[in-house]
Design an enzyme around this catalytic site. Structure first.
Site, PDB file in Angstrom:
ATOM      1  N   CYS A  64      -5.007 -53.070  15.906  1.00 49.11           N
ATOM      2  CA  CYS A  64      -4.078 -53.601  16.920  1.00 49.11           C
ATOM      3  C   CYS A  64      -2.904 -54.258  16.212  1.00 49.11           C
ATOM      4  O   CYS A  64      -3.040 -55.314  15.597  1.00 49.11           O
ATOM      5  CB  CYS A  64      -4.863 -54.570  17.808  1.00 49.11           C
ATOM      6  SG  CYS A  64      -3.932 -55.858  18.619  1.00 49.11           S
ATOM      7  N   CYS A  67      -1.853 -57.846  17.030  1.00 45.45           N
ATOM      8  CA  CYS A  67      -2.863 -58.786  16.529  1.00 45.45           C
ATOM      9  C   CYS A  67      -2.550 -59.154  15.083  1.00 45.45           C
ATOM     10  O   CYS A  67      -2.645 -60.311  14.680  1.00 45.45           O
ATOM     11  CB  CYS A  67      -4.264 -58.171  16.550  1.00 45.45           C
ATOM     12  SG  CYS A  67      -4.850 -57.629  18.155  1.00 45.45           S
TER      13      CYS A  67
END
Lengths: 169, 386, 73
Positions: A64, A67
């Site tokens: 991700c 993230c």
């Protein structure tokens, strides 16, 4: 049963299974679920044991990108505010541990990271997206839920944390 | 909560199209390719050089995160040389014979493109602008693309609109009639839906539309008229509309750790060309950060309504082209790519073999165009992320 | 004809609901996010390849805008 009514019944049924009613979400104002998992060293850690601190629970994964963008900022918070009774608690949802470790090697952090490869805690918290973070007060109550991550969100986020820590800037 | 959830779609690790994806770090890429067409077969050659095109390309790309935006810059440099099909003449028995341009042409092309993508209105939006220039051809192109995930469903919608303005200034040659300068405009539209089928499978269905108008003729090509026993500059309609329907499937296999790709495209235009493209690829992840990707592609097209290898008489509408690109044919290509990652560095390369033939076409072809291509393309890849 | 329709409908609905279209949660998209699963595994190579095809074939387009330039011959 006519073909048509059977058809619509099947359609209804499949629609219901396609879009199930959202599970009861973990909400602002509610007590945080009792998250408990092991860190890299195999030590069990829980939200319960962090009671009394302001905790920023960040669900993340190596795959991700936002993230990973957020990680160095969380590390900065940890360094700046740990002494004030604050901690970030990373919850990694990678299914392959090595992927998470590689990401942490690129962006090292000093806050605790728990592993949730089965997505058990992700499911309990019913994450709306990746990443999602939960700001939990000293009382164990969820004060804010931050879905997604953009650098432009940082000032407002930091103000929320500092006000929970009782620091005025 | 409702609001922040809707806004969240943009910053999440969702199913975003490549190029629109959020960059977490600066990534630099380089590709070198050597494209080599096979010499035209002696039995098809009616004159000129048998040696065909050769292209060397260098592509550079930098993608970087910048304040919640993703900025990209692409630079291409190509040098091309070789002879190209000029016109087709009937041989002794009426068999079409390709006459090639005599002297070897040498050209260079430089292409620069910039793009910017960012979260917008609950989705991701990207804009791009590019400029391409060669001796006799200039193009400015740009576009806007958008992608949004429909919350509470497994569907991601995407769409885009693009334009291109091209200017041609053919290199003049005494004894051959060519236009001085002309241009064409193109508009491209697409829209699609990607559906997450399960945790290892995703599919996309999309439709596309293209509109071209202006000078769509190839200024370097001619068509042969047996009634004149001579060749004249080719002539195509000054408008063209095309429609596409595409389907893509990506499926991950856990135990061999591989991704299977299936891509299909149906194309139809108002020059009455219909085409099918089917591509299968296997991306095998191997230990030690190696990746091996074999793939196969099949392509087939029918002819443009005004195409003929050569003409016995003028058409009533005045159109004429013997370009192999407008002829009925099929093509098969096979390729293998390999990539090895060492930390932040990736090294790779690949080879592709492509062969066009009447026998690969979906429908029976009466007369094969003698100018169909057969080529080899070698690539070298290098990338580094900071 | 009618029974064929019903069985097709049942099959479709079964496929759509039962096994296949269970919602894939945001944290379960790790496999889908792998680079091997992208529409274009290597965007740069895809660009070069598309340029090659566009200059040799009559058909073009798809869920992409494509670049400019000709490079035709």
């Amino acid at each position: 049963m006519s073909a048509r009514s059977l058809g619509s019944a099947v359609l209804l049924l499949s629609a219901a299974m396609l879009f199930p009613a959202a599970a009861t979400a973990v909400e602002v104002g509610a007590a945080a679920p009792s998250l408990r998992a092991a860190d890299a060293a195999g030590r069990e850690l829980s939200l319960q044991s962090l009671r009394g601190q302001v905790v920023y629970v960040d669900f993340w994964a190596s795959w991700c990108a936002p993230c990973r963008v957020a990680m160095p900022h969380y590390q900065r918070w940890q360094q700046q505010w740990a002494a004030l009774g604050f901690t970030v608690l990373g919850v990694n949802v990678d299914t392959v541990r090595a992927d998470a470790e590689r990401a942490l090697k690129r962006a090292p952090v000093s806050f605790p990271v728990l592993y949730d490869p089965q997505g058990q805690w992700a499911e309990t918290f019913a994450l709306p997206t990746m990443p999602t973070a939960y700001l939990i007060g000293r009382d164990g109550v969820i004060h804010y839920i931050h879905a997604g991550f953009r650098e432009q969100d940082l000032p407002a986020l930091e103000a929320r944390i500092l006000s929970l820590l009782g620091v005025s800037r | 909560m409702k609001k922040s959830k809707a806004l969240a779609a943009l910053t999440q690790a969702a199913l975003v199209l490549p190029g629109l994806a959020t960059a977490a770090e600066i990534q630099t890429d380089y590709l070198f390719s050597h494209y080599q067409e096979r010499d035209i077969r002696g039995s098809n050659l009616g004159g000129g050089s048998a040696e065909r095109y050769e292209i060397q390309s260098h592509l550079f790309r930098v993608v970087s995160p910048y304040r919640d935006n993703t900025v990209g810059l692409n630079l291409t440099y190509e040098s091309m040389s070789g002879a190209s099909p000029w016109f087709i003449q009937p041989g002794a028995d009426g068999k079409p014979m390709q006459v090639m341009s005599g002297a070897s042409i040498r050209e260079e092309r430089v292409d620069i493109e910039g793009s910017l993508s960012r979260a917008l209105l609950g989705g991701v939006a990207a804009v791009s602008l590019g400029y391409s220039t060669e001796d006799d051809y200039q193009a400015i192109n740009g576009g806007v693309e958008f992608e949004i995930e429909q919350l509470e469903t497994p569907i991601t919608w995407s769409g885009g609109i693009g334009f291109s303005h091209d200017t041609l200034e053919p290199v003049q040659k005494t004894g051959i009639t060519r236009i001085d300068e002309d241009n064409k405009n193109s508009v491209t539209l697409y829209g699609g839906a990607a559906i997450i089928i399960d945790a290892a499978t995703v599919a996309q269905i999309s439709v596309g539309y293209q509109h071209h108008d202006g000078f769509l003729t190839d200024p370097y090509k001619q068509a042969w008229f047996t009634n004149l026993a001579n060749a004249l500059p080719e002539s195509r309609p000054d408008g063209r509309q095309a429609w596409t329907v595409s389907g893509k499937l990506r499926h991950h296999l856990g135990s061999p750790n591989a991704a299977v790709h299936v891509d299909y495209r149906f194309y139809r235009d108002d020059w009455e060309i219909e085409s099918h493209t089917l591509e299968l690829a296997w991306h095998q992840v191997l230990p030690q950060q190696w990746r091996l990707s074999p793939s196969l592609r099949w392509y087939s097209q029918s002819q443009a309504f005004f195409y003929a290898p050569y003409y016995n008489d003028f058409r009533a509408d005045g159109f004429a082209s013997s370009d192999y690109r407008l002829s009925p044919y099929g093509a098969l290509s096979a390729r293998v790519d390999v990539l090895k990652s060492i930390g932040a560095l990736s090294l790779g390369g690949g080879v592709e073999y492509y062969e066009a033939s009447d026998s690969y076409a979906l429908k029976n072809v009466d007369v094969e165009n003698p100018g169909l291509v057969e080529f080899l393309n070698f690539t070298v890849r290098l990338s580094y992320r900071f | 004809m009618k029974s064929l329709l019903i069985s097709l409908l049942l099959l479709g609905a079964g496929l759509a609901s039962g096994c296949t279209l269970q919602p894939v949660q945001p944290w379960q998209r790790g496999v889908l996010a792998q680079s091997e699963m992208a529409w274009d595994v290597d965007p740069l190579m895809a660009t070069q390849r598309r340029q090659m095809q566009v200059s040799k074939e009559a058909a073009s387009g798809g869920p992409t805008l494509g670049g400019g330039g000709c490079g035709c011959n």
